[in-house]
Every structure is written in structure tokens, then in C-alpha cells.
Scaffold this motif. Structure first.
Motif, short mmCIF file in Angstrom:
data_model
loop_
_atom_site.label_atom_id
_atom_site.label_comp_id
_atom_site.label_asym_id
_atom_site.label_seq_id
_atom_site.Cartn_x
_atom_site.Cartn_y
_atom_site.Cartn_z
N ILE A 211 -28.52 31.21 -6.05
CA ILE A 211 -28.72 29.75 -6.66
C ILE A 211 -30.93 29.79 -6.58
O ILE A 211 -29.94 31.06 -4.56
CB ILE A 211 -28.22 29.07 -6.47
CG1 ILE A 211 -26.81 28.96 -7.21
CG2 ILE A 211 -28.84 27.45 -6.79
CD1 ILE A 211 -26.10 27.47 -6.42
N TYR B 100 -33.22 27.68 -5.20
CA TYR B 100 -34.15 26.34 -5.26
C TYR B 100 -35.20 26.34 -5.00
O TYR B 100 -35.66 27.45 -4.22
CB TYR B 100 -33.43 25.74 -3.83
CG TYR B 100 -31.88 25.37 -4.39
CD1 TYR B 100 -31.71 24.47 -5.05
CD2 TYR B 100 -30.91 26.57 -3.02
CE1 TYR B 100 -29.88 23.94 -4.50
CE2 TYR B 100 -29.55 25.75 -3.94
CZ TYR B 100 -29.16 24.39 -3.97
OH TYR B 100 -27.99 24.74 -3.97
N GLU C 272 -29.38 31.36 -11.32
CA GLU C 272 -29.72 29.26 -11.82
C GLU C 272 -30.83 29.43 -10.68
O GLU C 272 -30.66 29.58 -9.47
CB GLU C 272 -28.34 29.16 -11.13
CG GLU C 272 -28.43 28.03 -11.92
CD GLU C 272 -27.65 26.40 -11.22
OE1 GLU C 272 -27.27 25.44 -11.36
OE2 GLU C 272 -26.63 27.35 -10.91
N ARG D 269 -32.66 26.55 -9.50
CA ARG D 269 -32.62 24.28 -9.29
C ARG D 269 -33.94 23.81 -8.40
O ARG D 269 -34.43 24.14 -7.72
CB ARG D 269 -31.33 24.34 -8.15
CG ARG D 269 -30.09 24.65 -9.03
CD ARG D 269 -28.88 24.26 -8.35
NE ARG D 269 -27.70 24.74 -9.11
CZ ARG D 269 -26.30 25.00 -8.33
NH1 ARG D 269 -26.55 24.30 -7.12
NH2 ARG D 269 -25.03 25.48 -8.67
N ASP D 270 -34.21 22.87 -9.60
CA ASP D 270 -35.55 22.76 -9.39
C ASP D 270 -35.76 21.66 -8.44
O ASP D 270 -34.73 20.56 -8.51
CB ASP D 270 -36.31 22.30 -10.66
CG ASP D 270 -38.24 21.68 -10.37
OD1 ASP D 270 -38.22 21.25 -9.17
OD2 ASP D 270 -38.79 22.13 -11.16
N SER E 60 -34.41 17.26 -9.14
CA SER E 60 -33.16 16.74 -8.97
C SER E 60 -32.99 16.64 -8.02
O SER E 60 -33.30 16.74 -6.72
CB SER E 60 -32.28 17.38 -8.84
OG SER E 60 -30.61 16.97 -9.08
N LYS F 130 -30.13 16.01 -6.05
CA LYS F 130 -29.17 16.53 -4.79
C LYS F 130 -29.76 18.05 -4.26
O LYS F 130 -29.02 18.21 -3.75
CB LYS F 130 -27.85 16.56 -6.34
CG LYS F 130 -27.28 17.36 -5.65
CD LYS F 130 -26.14 17.71 -7.21
CE LYS F 130 -24.63 17.75 -6.57
NZ LYS F 130 -24.43 18.86 -8.06
N TYR F 131 -30.37 18.45 -5.31
CA TYR F 131 -30.90 19.44 -5.20
C TYR F 131 -31.89 19.98 -3.80
O TYR F 131 -31.30 20.51 -3.70
CB TYR F 131 -31.67 20.09 -6.94
CG TYR F 131 -31.00 20.55 -7.38
CD1 TYR F 131 -29.26 20.83 -7.61
CD2 TYR F 131 -31.27 20.50 -9.17
CE1 TYR F 131 -28.48 21.04 -9.19
CE2 TYR F 131 -30.68 21.09 -10.12
CZ TYR F 131 -29.47 21.03 -9.82
OH TYR F 131 -28.85 20.90 -10.80
N GLU G 106 -29.37 19.36 -1.40
CA GLU G 106 -28.25 20.63 -0.88
C GLU G 106 -29.36 21.10 -0.18
O GLU G 106 -28.53 22.18 0.68
CB GLU G 106 -27.78 21.26 -2.38
CG GLU G 106 -26.79 20.74 -2.96
CD GLU G 106 -26.83 21.47 -3.98
OE1 GLU G 106 -27.71 22.02 -4.71
OE2 GLU G 106 -26.00 20.61 -5.36
#
Length: 80
Positions: free
Chosen positions: A6, A8, A31, A33-34, A38, A40-41, A44
Motif C-alpha cells: 500500500i 499512501y 494499492e 491510498r490518497d 480520505s 481515514k487514510y 492510518e
């Protein structure tokens, strides 16, 4: 369950683009994750102990930036 790298990231992040390019060249699926798309990201990323991006994660290992440690994640991801 498939293990996956992943990344980010966020738009206009040169270092993020370097990380994604290297993973692509090494044929490591990942993957994105922008963190701007989000909340949430972003949370994280902070849970991993970082405030900025890129943060690359494989299993329980997270690294910040485009560093030599990225090769360790690439090697681990390729060897599964």
C-alpha cells in the motif's frame, strides 16, 4: 488473502511518484491510498507514526519516503 503493498500518497507529490514508479518498474502490485481523498487514510498514516507521505506499507512494515528501505519492501513483496 492476497498480501499487497500500500502506498499512501497525494497529488503533486514528487516523492510519491518516484515510489510508485519504482514499484511499477519492479512489477510489484500496489494499492494507492490518497490521503487527501480520505480522512481515514490520513489517520492510518498517523497510526504508523508519520505525518506526511509517501508511506509505503507491506505487512507490518511501514517506511516514509523514497529511501533505500523501499528495496527491502520490494524484495519481501516479490518473495511473498
Amino acid at each position: 488473502m492476497m498480501k499487497q503493498v500500500i502506498v499512501y500518497s497525494m497529488d503533486d507529490c514528487v516523492e510519491c511518484e518516484f515510489v510508485k514508479r519504482v514499484l511499477t518498474e519492479e512489477k510489484v502490485p500496489f494499492e494507492v491510498r490518497d490521503i487527501r481523498a480520505s480522512e481515514k487514510y490520513q489517520q492510518e498514516v498517523e497510526e504508523f507514526g508519520f505525518l506526511g507521505v509517501p508511506v509505503t506499507v507491506w505487512e507490518n512494515r511501514a517506511i516514509k519516503g523514497f529511501t533505500p528501505e523501499l528495496q527491502e519492501i520490494i524484495d519481501r513483496a516479490k518473495n511473498g
